[in-house]
Design an enzyme around this catalytic site. Structure first.
Site, PDB file in Angstrom:
ATOM      1  CD  GLU A  14      -3.253  -3.879   5.109  1.00 38.16           C
ATOM      2  OE1 GLU A  14      -4.137  -4.737   4.923  1.00 38.16           O
ATOM      3  OE2 GLU A  14      -3.312  -2.727   4.639  1.00 38.16           O
TER       4      GLU A  14
ATOM      5  CB  CYS B  14       4.264   1.831   6.443  1.00 43.89           C
ATOM      6  SG  CYS B  14       2.868   2.585   7.285  1.00 43.89           S
TER       7      CYS B  14
ATOM      8  CD  GLU C 217       6.298   4.492   3.400  1.00 41.09           C
ATOM      9  OE1 GLU C 217       5.769   3.399   3.712  1.00 41.09           O
ATOM     10  OE2 GLU C 217       5.640   5.519   3.180  1.00 41.09           O
TER      11      GLU C 217
ATOM     12  CB  CYS D 263       6.691   6.205   7.216  1.00 39.81           C
ATOM     13  SG  CYS D 263       6.028   4.525   7.258  1.00 39.81           S
TER      14      CYS D 263
ATOM     15  CB  CYS E 114       1.691   7.312   7.336  1.00 34.85           C
ATOM     16  SG  CYS E 114       2.731   6.237   8.347  1.00 34.85           S
TER      17      CYS E 114
HETATM   18 ZN    ZN Z   1       3.790   4.725   7.026  1.00 34.49          ZN
END
Ligand code: ZN
Length: 144
Positions: free
Chosen positions: A59, A68, A70, A102, A99
């Site tokens: 983040e 993320c 992935e 991803c 998500c």
């Molecule tokens: Zn993601």
């Protein structure tokens, strides 16, 4: 609408491969940088060459610049020459699914890659594929 081509036949992961990927994803969570959401995610991605790349969510104080787990793993793999993914395990506290961003990024390198979703204990909560997670994906063939 053009029907999607039949997915190529891929050998399923062995139970040992699946357990190894799941464990690596859980272990990777320790390196997640998620001071804002506190939602720690680890990923472990297996490529056709047999290499495994892990990744975590990273983040940023400028929230949209976060990435993320992935996609971190995918970018690590591709930046080292990998172009085809076989499977990815994703670990989070509640066994959350990848998500939309991803799913799209993973589809570029493995629409039929297996996706193993695990919780923080390493228990498998879902087995699926990128194709199942992203039906009618926009992909390279759209730009051919
Ligand atoms: Zn993601």
């Amino acid at each position: 609408m053009t029907p999607e081509p039949a997915p190529p036949v891929r050998p399923a992961l062995t139970p040992e491969q699946e357990a190894d990927l799941a464990q690596r994803a859980v272990q990777a969570r320790q390196w997640a940088y998620a001071p804002y959401s506190k939602y720690l995610v680890g990923a472990a991605l297996l490529t056709v060459s047999g290499k495994i790349y892990d990744g975590v969510n990273v983040e940023n104080a400028a929230y949209p610049d976060s990435i993320c787990a992935e996609r971190t793993a995918a970018v690590k793999a591709v930046s080292e020459g990998e172009r085809e993914f076989l499977a990815v395990a994703v670990a989070s506290a509640d066994g959350g699914a990848p998500c939309g961003s991803c799913r799209q990024v993973l589809s570029e390198f493995g629409l039929d890659a297996q996706v193993i979703i695990v919780n923080s204990d390493g228990a498998i909560v879902q087995r699926t594929t990128v194709r199942e997670l992203l039906p009618q994906a926009f992909g390279p063939s759209n730009l051919a």
